[in-house]
Design an enzyme around this catalytic site. Structure first.
Site, mmCIF file in Angstrom:
data_model
loop_
_atom_site.group_PDB
_atom_site.id
_atom_site.type_symbol
_atom_site.label_atom_id
_atom_site.label_comp_id
_atom_site.label_asym_id
_atom_site.label_seq_id
_atom_site.Cartn_x
_atom_site.Cartn_y
_atom_site.Cartn_z
ATOM 1 N N SER A 1 -17.492 2.586 -18.753
ATOM 2 C CA SER A 1 -18.323 3.283 -17.782
ATOM 3 C C SER A 1 -19.097 2.366 -16.846
ATOM 4 C CB SER A 1 -19.303 4.216 -18.506
ATOM 5 O OG SER A 1 -18.611 5.316 -19.055
ATOM 6 N N SER B 1 -23.508 2.445 -13.471
ATOM 7 C CA SER B 1 -22.454 2.968 -14.337
ATOM 8 C C SER B 1 -21.565 3.937 -13.541
ATOM 9 C CB SER B 1 -23.055 3.661 -15.554
ATOM 10 O OG SER B 1 -23.854 4.765 -15.158
ATOM 11 N N TYR B 2 -20.508 4.421 -14.181
ATOM 12 C CA TYR B 2 -19.506 5.263 -13.515
ATOM 13 C C TYR B 2 -20.173 6.468 -12.854
ATOM 14 C CZ TYR B 2 -15.191 7.910 -12.854
ATOM 15 O OH TYR B 2 -14.143 8.607 -12.305
ATOM 16 N N PRO B 3 -19.953 6.674 -11.549
ATOM 17 C CA PRO B 3 -20.723 7.691 -10.828
ATOM 18 C C PRO B 3 -20.225 9.130 -10.960
ATOM 19 C CG PRO B 3 -19.306 6.507 -9.298
ATOM 20 C CD PRO B 3 -19.146 5.847 -10.640
#
Length: 702
Positions: free
Chosen positions: A137, A315-317
């Protein structure tokens, strides 16, 4: 050799960065190391390298749009290279075919899984090739190393591919057939426009138009309220009678009755209230907040967040969660310590430990990805673009604020009577500002402003002077949606479901975190809505489509609620995808049949005039019919009668304005167009003229 498949070039470079590597022409070679004893290759897609085939590839008769060919339903879906990407596919194909092991390292979500699996399939990779999944992530070096140390078996995430494949194929079936049938039927009614439709964009448009219709039906009505200024010694405070009067005479009678009378404080009630820090952001909440605060379009927010993620800063949006795992919470002290380089003034106080707070740390509420938070890789804020800085700042402050104390305030409610009539006053006194120190620059909402009234010391039974007055107001219509409101609307669209059998799906929204901003952009691109000063308006074209789909499955969120829930279950390995595809085929036929049946009842007269006036740029020199502006060219409306007159929208790399097209159709020269580029790459300036239905260049005399 191990081959690592990334989704984009930047992502590929990030994945190779923690290891010694060498950049080659079409890949990055990771040298042998403890993680990869024999080394590895990193290759990348460029987003969707492959796409579902165009209708004409299945059947040449499907190239031409006609009602008789509908519904268009391929027996088996096939894929083709995306336009302009075939050379890159050829460059990575051999790497995939000869790999002993493939590590899928595309975005950790259903679309990323879909992109990778389709490329692997199209490359002809042997079924015996080992496939593993990199799932991470964030793209910091430490997170990347940890991700490669904890690869998932390829079969574990394959259901996500089936989910995305089912979504893609079903959207193709419904979109192709509904778009063609509505476009063709509108053309029969004299509307020369293309009408793109879909299971997400069309219900969204219908909901937006529904709000507009509420506003149009709304009739403003006057009302009257009683207010009073109370005073004692040097102190003053304001109170309001809680009854709103629709008739002025009733309010005026009470005003006359209490005029000149003193007031008595009948109750003073103070209550300590607490508000906790905001939760972490999901993509939807981030888009909504930044649109409200900075007027950033949701699609722009996703673009900014994706950029920050790919550089390892957040982190992963594309997350739908506002919680983190216990493991992630353990990294917060280190991240906060790193953030001191940018937010020192906010991190000097003693911060609380939130690792045990369910408000933020809850494994059960984290699906594929945890909330959007900053990583321990801190950017130089001065090197970010202004909008990147705003986006990063909001994400960083959300983490910092969570570690601050609660905001506490005393809320005092005072009731003051003038005769038998009660007047209410509310006041707020901050006890502990807490987390609001992190957001000092943000404006309070209207309710908060109202509560800011500073009250003097008051006691029950206290007598005060009263100066009552009558205040006139008008009822207000519902507000138009902003782009940020549309994200919230799509997320909560389940509440608009009418079918009681779908009550369990009311938590499902329109689209997903990753697709919602794209749907709004699609409505803008299709010219169904326009956004002016962050306010959304439906165009005449949009109104026309909403009218046409009324009563159909495309008009309601019920369809998408069913689809999203079933798709989610496919992704979880709980449901097969085949029945879903079959249902979409039946739906496509129903939509086509229903549209044909209802078309004669469509009232297109009002919209037709405005749309035609907008599109009309002149008369056809061949047949005399109107010439209309299309998406990429100008064409005669007499095409249905056989006229083939067209003028391209751009010539030698330069767009031709409507004003110049009008001149050409009137037999005149256009203005000088600068920067035309010849096939040899040379630029020149020239005017244009239409001769025998051909564009000719007219050069200035030297």
């Amino acid at each position: 050799m191990i081959t690592i498949l990334a989704e984009k070039p930047d992502q590929g470079r990030k994945l190779a960065a923690p290891f010694r590597h060498k950049k080659e022409q079409s890949f990055i070679q990771i040298e042998p190391c403890s993680q990869f004893p024999k080394g590895a290759k990193v290759i990348w897609a460029i987003g969707h390298l492959c796409k579902l085939q165009d209708p004409k590839k299945y059947n040449p008769d499907w190239e031409k749009w006609n009602l008789e060919s509908l519904p268009i339903i391929p027996e088996k879906f096939q894929y083709q290279m995306a336009e302009g990407k075939s050379s890159h596919f050829k460059a990575i194909k051999d790497h995939l075919k000869t790999a002993q092991e493939i590590i899928i390292a595309t975005d950790p979500a259903r679309e990323g899984e879909y992109i990778a699996r389709v490329i692997i399939q199209m490359a002809g990779v042997p079924k015996t090739t080992s496939i593993k999944r990199f799932w991470c992530s964030s793209l910091t070096e430490s997170a990347i190393k940890k991700g490669f140390e904890n690869l998932r078996p390829g079969e574990e995430t394959k259901p996500l591919y089936y989910e995305a494949k089912a979504r893609s194929e079903s959207d193709w079936i419904v979109g192709i057939n509904s778009s063609r049938v509505y476009t063709l039927l509108m053309r029969r009614r004299g509307i020369p426009e293309a009408f793109s439709t879909g299971r997400v964009q069309t219900p969204l448009l219908t909901l937006i138009r529904g709000r507009e219709e509420e506003i149009e039906r709304f009739k403003a009505e006057p009302f009257w309220e009683l207010e009073a200024i109370f005073a004692f010694s040097q102190h003053k405070f304001k109170g309001k009678h809680q009854t709103r009067f629709s008739e002025k005479e009733k309010a005026a009678t009470i005003l006359h009755e209490i005029q000149g009378k003193n007031g008595i404080v009948t109750s003073v009630n103070t209550e300590l209230k607490t508000t906790k820090p905001p939760m972490f952001h999901s993509l939807s909440t981030l888009q909504t907040k930044l649109n409200r605060k900075h007027k950033l379009a949701p699609a722009k927010v996703l673009e900014l967040a994706q950029s920050l993620y790919e550089r390892g800063y957040i982190s992963y949006p594309r997350s739908d969660s506002q919680h983190v795992t216990v493991a992630e919470a353990s990294t917060f002290p280190g991240i906060l310590n790193s953030l001191k380089s940018c937010y020192k003034s906010l991190l000097n106080s003693n911060l609380k430990d939130i690792s045990g707070e369910k408000r933020y740390v809850d494994e059960k509420k984290v699906s594929d990805h945890y909330a959007i938070i900053p990583t321990d890789q801190i950017p130089d804020l001065d090197k970010l673009s202004p909008d990147e800085k705003k986006t990063y700042d909001e994400i960083a402050r959300s983490l910092i604020a969570a570690h601050y104390p609660d905001h506490k305030f005393n809320q005092t409610t005072v009731i003051t009577n003038i005769e038998k009539y009660e007047f209410k006053t509310t006041g707020k006194q901050v006890v502990v500002n807490g987390w609001k120190d992190v957001y000092q620059d943000e404006k309070s909402d209207d309710q908060d402003k109202e509560n800011q009234q500073q009250l003097p010391p008051l006691q029950q039974g206290q007598q005060v002077e009263a100066a009552p007055s009558l205040k006139e107001g008008m009822t207000q219509p519902p507000k138009r949606y902003t782009e940020g409101d549309l994200i919230s609307l799509m997320k909560t669209a389940g509440k608009h479901i009418e079918d009681e059998e779908l009550s369990s799906m009311k938590s499902m929204g329109l689209g997903t975190e990753a697709t919602r901003s794209g749907m709004i952009q699609t409505l803008k691109d299709r010219e169904y809505i326009v956004v002016t000063k962050n306010t959304v308006w439906v165009t005449e074209k949009g109104k026309l489509l909403v009218m046409a789909v009324q009563g159909s499955a495309l008009a309601k969120p019920d369809l998408t609620a069913k689809w999203e829930q079933y798709l989610y279950q496919i992704g979880q390995g709980q449901k097969p995808s085949a029945p879903f595809i079959e249902t979409s085929k039946k739906l496509a036929k129903t939509i086509v049949d229903q549209a044909k049946l209802n078309a004669e009842n469509w009232d297109v007269s009002a919209a037709a005039q405005e749309i035609k006036a907008k599109l009309h740029v002149g008369k056809c020199p061949l047949c005399g019919e109107d010439v209309a502006a299309r998406k990429s060219f100008y064409g005669c409306n007499g095409y249905q009668k056989g006229c083939k007159f067209t003028i391209p929208g751009a010539i030698l790399g330069k767009k031709i304005s409507e004003a110049n097209i009008r001149k050409l159709l009137e037999g005149k020269k256009s203005g000088i167009i600068k920067g035309l580029k010849s096939k040899a790459g040379k630029t020149f300036d020239a005017a244009l003229k239409l001769e025998n239905q051909e564009i000719k260049f007219v050069f200035a005399k030297k």
